[in-house]
Scaffold this motif. Structure first.
Motif, PDB file in Angstrom:
ATOM      1  N   SER A   1     -12.342  52.816  28.062  1.00 50.63           N
ATOM      2  CA  SER A   1     -12.325  54.124  28.711  1.00 50.63           C
ATOM      3  C   SER A   1     -12.312  53.987  30.234  1.00 50.63           C
ATOM      4  O   SER A   1     -11.543  54.658  30.925  1.00 50.63           O
ATOM      5  CB  SER A   1     -13.540  54.942  28.264  1.00 50.63           C
ATOM      6  OG  SER A   1     -13.535  56.198  28.900  1.00 50.63           O
ATOM      7  N   LEU A   2     -13.144  53.108  30.757  1.00 53.10           N
ATOM      8  CA  LEU A   2     -13.165  52.901  32.208  1.00 53.10           C
ATOM      9  C   LEU A   2     -11.804  52.407  32.689  1.00 53.10           C
ATOM     10  O   LEU A   2     -11.280  52.891  33.696  1.00 53.10           O
ATOM     11  CB  LEU A   2     -14.242  51.899  32.612  1.00 53.10           C
ATOM     12  CG  LEU A   2     -14.248  51.660  34.123  1.00 53.10           C
ATOM     13  CD1 LEU A   2     -15.104  52.690  34.825  1.00 53.10           C
ATOM     14  CD2 LEU A   2     -14.642  50.265  34.463  1.00 53.10           C
ATOM     15  N   LEU A   3     -11.218  51.469  31.961  1.00 55.57           N
ATOM     16  CA  LEU A   3      -9.926  50.903  32.360  1.00 55.57           C
ATOM     17  C   LEU A   3      -8.858  51.984  32.462  1.00 55.57           C
ATOM     18  O   LEU A   3      -8.104  52.031  33.432  1.00 55.57           O
ATOM     19  CB  LEU A   3      -9.488  49.829  31.358  1.00 55.57           C
ATOM     20  CG  LEU A   3      -8.145  49.169  31.657  1.00 55.57           C
ATOM     21  CD1 LEU A   3      -8.248  48.253  32.865  1.00 55.57           C
ATOM     22  CD2 LEU A   3      -7.642  48.410  30.445  1.00 55.57           C
ATOM     23  N   THR A   4      -8.802  52.860  31.472  1.00 57.17           N
ATOM     24  CA  THR A   4      -7.721  53.843  31.418  1.00 57.17           C
ATOM     25  C   THR A   4      -8.033  55.143  32.154  1.00 57.17           C
ATOM     26  O   THR A   4      -7.168  55.688  32.829  1.00 57.17           O
ATOM     27  CB  THR A   4      -7.363  54.179  29.964  1.00 57.17           C
ATOM     28  OG1 THR A   4      -8.508  54.717  29.302  1.00 57.17           O
ATOM     29  CG2 THR A   4      -6.882  52.941  29.235  1.00 57.17           C
ATOM     30  N   LYS A   5      -9.237  55.635  32.029  1.00 61.95           N
ATOM     31  CA  LYS A   5      -9.573  56.943  32.607  1.00 61.95           C
ATOM     32  C   LYS A   5      -9.972  56.863  34.071  1.00 61.95           C
ATOM     33  O   LYS A   5      -9.657  57.754  34.852  1.00 61.95           O
ATOM     34  CB  LYS A   5     -10.704  57.610  31.814  1.00 61.95           C
ATOM     35  CG  LYS A   5     -10.466  57.744  30.348  1.00 61.95           C
ATOM     36  CD  LYS A   5      -9.334  58.685  30.042  1.00 61.95           C
ATOM     37  CE  LYS A   5      -9.222  58.855  28.537  1.00 61.95           C
ATOM     38  NZ  LYS A   5      -7.954  59.378  28.121  1.00 61.95           N
ATOM     39  N   ASP A   6     -10.692  55.828  34.445  1.00 62.21           N
ATOM     40  CA  ASP A   6     -11.187  55.726  35.817  1.00 62.21           C
ATOM     41  C   ASP A   6     -10.312  54.825  36.689  1.00 62.21           C
ATOM     42  O   ASP A   6      -9.972  55.194  37.811  1.00 62.21           O
ATOM     43  CB  ASP A   6     -12.635  55.226  35.828  1.00 62.21           C
ATOM     44  CG  ASP A   6     -13.559  56.205  35.131  1.00 62.21           C
ATOM     45  OD1 ASP A   6     -13.690  57.339  35.626  1.00 62.21           O
ATOM     46  OD2 ASP A   6     -14.129  55.852  34.087  1.00 62.21           O
ATOM     47  N   LEU A   7      -9.967  53.655  36.164  1.00 65.42           N
ATOM     48  CA  LEU A   7      -9.123  52.744  36.941  1.00 65.42           C
ATOM     49  C   LEU A   7      -7.649  53.106  36.822  1.00 65.42           C
ATOM     50  O   LEU A   7      -6.827  52.642  37.601  1.00 65.42           O
ATOM     51  CB  LEU A   7      -9.352  51.297  36.493  1.00 65.42           C
ATOM     52  CG  LEU A   7     -10.776  50.777  36.637  1.00 65.42           C
ATOM     53  CD1 LEU A   7     -10.866  49.329  36.169  1.00 65.42           C
ATOM     54  CD2 LEU A   7     -11.270  50.920  38.070  1.00 65.42           C
ATOM     55  N   LYS A   8      -7.318  53.922  35.812  1.00 66.06           N
ATOM     56  CA  LYS A   8      -5.962  54.414  35.570  1.00 66.06           C
ATOM     57  C   LYS A   8      -4.952  53.288  35.358  1.00 66.06           C
ATOM     58  O   LYS A   8      -3.813  53.359  35.818  1.00 66.06           O
ATOM     59  CB  LYS A   8      -5.512  55.345  36.702  1.00 66.06           C
ATOM     60  CG  LYS A   8      -6.428  56.540  36.888  1.00 66.06           C
ATOM     61  CD  LYS A   8      -5.719  57.724  37.442  1.00 66.06           C
ATOM     62  CE  LYS A   8      -6.620  58.895  37.695  1.00 66.06           C
ATOM     63  NZ  LYS A   8      -7.380  59.370  36.588  1.00 66.06           N
ATOM     64  N   LEU A   9      -5.404  52.254  34.642  1.00 61.57           N
ATOM     65  CA  LEU A   9      -4.523  51.146  34.301  1.00 61.57           C
ATOM     66  C   LEU A   9      -4.098  51.268  32.837  1.00 61.57           C
ATOM     67  O   LEU A   9      -4.831  51.805  32.011  1.00 61.57           O
ATOM     68  CB  LEU A   9      -5.221  49.810  34.553  1.00 61.57           C
ATOM     69  CG  LEU A   9      -5.533  49.523  36.020  1.00 61.57           C
ATOM     70  CD1 LEU A   9      -6.353  48.253  36.163  1.00 61.57           C
ATOM     71  CD2 LEU A   9      -4.259  49.431  36.859  1.00 61.57           C
ATOM     72  N   ASP A  10      -2.941  50.784  32.531  1.00 65.21           N
ATOM     73  CA  ASP A  10      -2.345  50.884  31.203  1.00 65.21           C
ATOM     74  C   ASP A  10      -3.275  50.273  30.151  1.00 65.21           C
ATOM     75  O   ASP A  10      -3.753  49.148  30.311  1.00 65.21           O
ATOM     76  CB  ASP A  10      -1.003  50.160  31.209  1.00 65.21           C
ATOM     77  CG  ASP A  10      -0.169  50.406  29.967  1.00 65.21           C
ATOM     78  OD1 ASP A  10      -0.744  50.615  28.877  1.00 65.21           O
ATOM     79  OD2 ASP A  10       1.064  50.379  30.085  1.00 65.21           O
ATOM     80  N   TRP A  11      -3.517  50.998  29.078  1.00 67.12           N
ATOM     81  CA  TRP A  11      -4.429  50.560  28.030  1.00 67.12           C
ATOM     82  C   TRP A  11      -4.004  49.234  27.416  1.00 67.12           C
ATOM     83  O   TRP A  11      -4.823  48.473  26.921  1.00 67.12           O
ATOM     84  CB  TRP A  11      -4.563  51.624  26.935  1.00 67.12           C
ATOM     85  CG  TRP A  11      -3.311  51.850  26.137  1.00 67.12           C
ATOM     86  CD1 TRP A  11      -2.311  52.733  26.407  1.00 67.12           C
ATOM     87  CD2 TRP A  11      -2.931  51.179  24.926  1.00 67.12           C
ATOM     88  NE1 TRP A  11      -1.337  52.647  25.453  1.00 67.12           N
ATOM     89  CE2 TRP A  11      -1.685  51.704  24.529  1.00 67.12           C
ATOM     90  CE3 TRP A  11      -3.512  50.186  24.149  1.00 67.12           C
ATOM     91  CZ2 TRP A  11      -1.014  51.271  23.395  1.00 67.12           C
ATOM     92  CZ3 TRP A  11      -2.838  49.754  23.013  1.00 67.12           C
ATOM     93  CH2 TRP A  11      -1.606  50.305  22.644  1.00 67.12           C
ATOM     94  N   ARG A  12      -2.693  48.945  27.443  1.00 69.06           N
ATOM     95  CA  ARG A  12      -2.221  47.697  26.835  1.00 69.06           C
ATOM     96  C   ARG A  12      -2.706  46.466  27.591  1.00 69.06           C
ATOM     97  O   ARG A  12      -2.821  45.388  27.016  1.00 69.06           O
ATOM     98  CB  ARG A  12      -0.705  47.716  26.712  1.00 69.06           C
ATOM     99  CG  ARG A  12      -0.265  48.651  25.576  1.00 69.06           C
ATOM    100  CD  ARG A  12       1.179  48.948  25.667  1.00 69.06           C
ATOM    101  NE  ARG A  12       1.404  49.762  26.859  1.00 69.06           N
ATOM    102  CZ  ARG A  12       2.375  50.654  26.970  1.00 69.06           C
ATOM    103  NH1 ARG A  12       3.217  50.818  25.994  1.00 69.06           N
ATOM    104  NH2 ARG A  12       2.514  51.358  28.060  1.00 69.06           N
ATOM    105  N   LEU A  13      -3.031  46.611  28.878  1.00 71.63           N
ATOM    106  CA  LEU A  13      -3.633  45.494  29.616  1.00 71.63           C
ATOM    107  C   LEU A  13      -4.979  45.129  28.988  1.00 71.63           C
ATOM    108  O   LEU A  13      -5.290  43.966  28.782  1.00 71.63           O
ATOM    109  CB  LEU A  13      -3.819  45.853  31.086  1.00 71.63           C
ATOM    110  CG  LEU A  13      -2.555  46.096  31.888  1.00 71.63           C
ATOM    111  CD1 LEU A  13      -2.906  46.700  33.241  1.00 71.63           C
ATOM    112  CD2 LEU A  13      -1.783  44.807  32.047  1.00 71.63           C
TER     113      LEU A  13
END
Length: 128
Positions: free
Chosen positions: A97-109
């Motif tokens: 959640s932090l990766l995608t929602k806050d850092l806005k990086l692609d979930w596949r990473l």
């Protein structure tokens, strides 16, 4: 206690159904599940996806994978993952959640990182 509560059984059945659903999708889509534009959308169709470029924001990804975000739960979870190859499902959800929602990086990473690090990795659940 034996855990014979009806709500425990409902919870277990629900999670087994989700697991089977993800396995079905993974088998159905095959290698396409890994592509930028898979056969089956992995997001709500009406929700725009705008991921930040990794080449321009790799510092965010490096802080995330090394457990240096400044957020104690996330940092502990990432360090546990690196050290043991494991972290609980709930913590995994928070990390993603932090990766995608806050850092806005692609979930596949994150999915690829989990695939590399997790001892109990399951492609269907990770990419599901």
């Amino acid at each position: 206690e034996q855990g014979n509560n009806a709500s425990d059984l409902i919870w277990l059945i629900s999670h087994m159904e989700m697991r089977d659903y993800f396995l079905f999708n993974c088998f159905r889509d095959g290698a396409s599940a890994y592509k930028i534009n898979p056969k089956t959308p992995v997001h709500k169709p009406d929700t725009p996806r705008e991921w930040l470029s990794l080449s321009e924001h790799q510092d965010k990804f490096i802080r995330w994978v090394s457990g240096e975000t400044g957020l104690p739960l996330v940092d502990a979870g990432m360090k546990e993952l690196l050290k043991t190859g494991y972290t609980s499902n709930r913590v995994r959800q928070n990390l993603a959640s932090l990766l995608t929602k806050d850092l806005k990086l692609d979930w596949r990473l994150g999915a690829e990182w989990f695939q590399l690090c997790l001892e109990d990795h399951c492609v269907a659940a990770n990419f599901g």
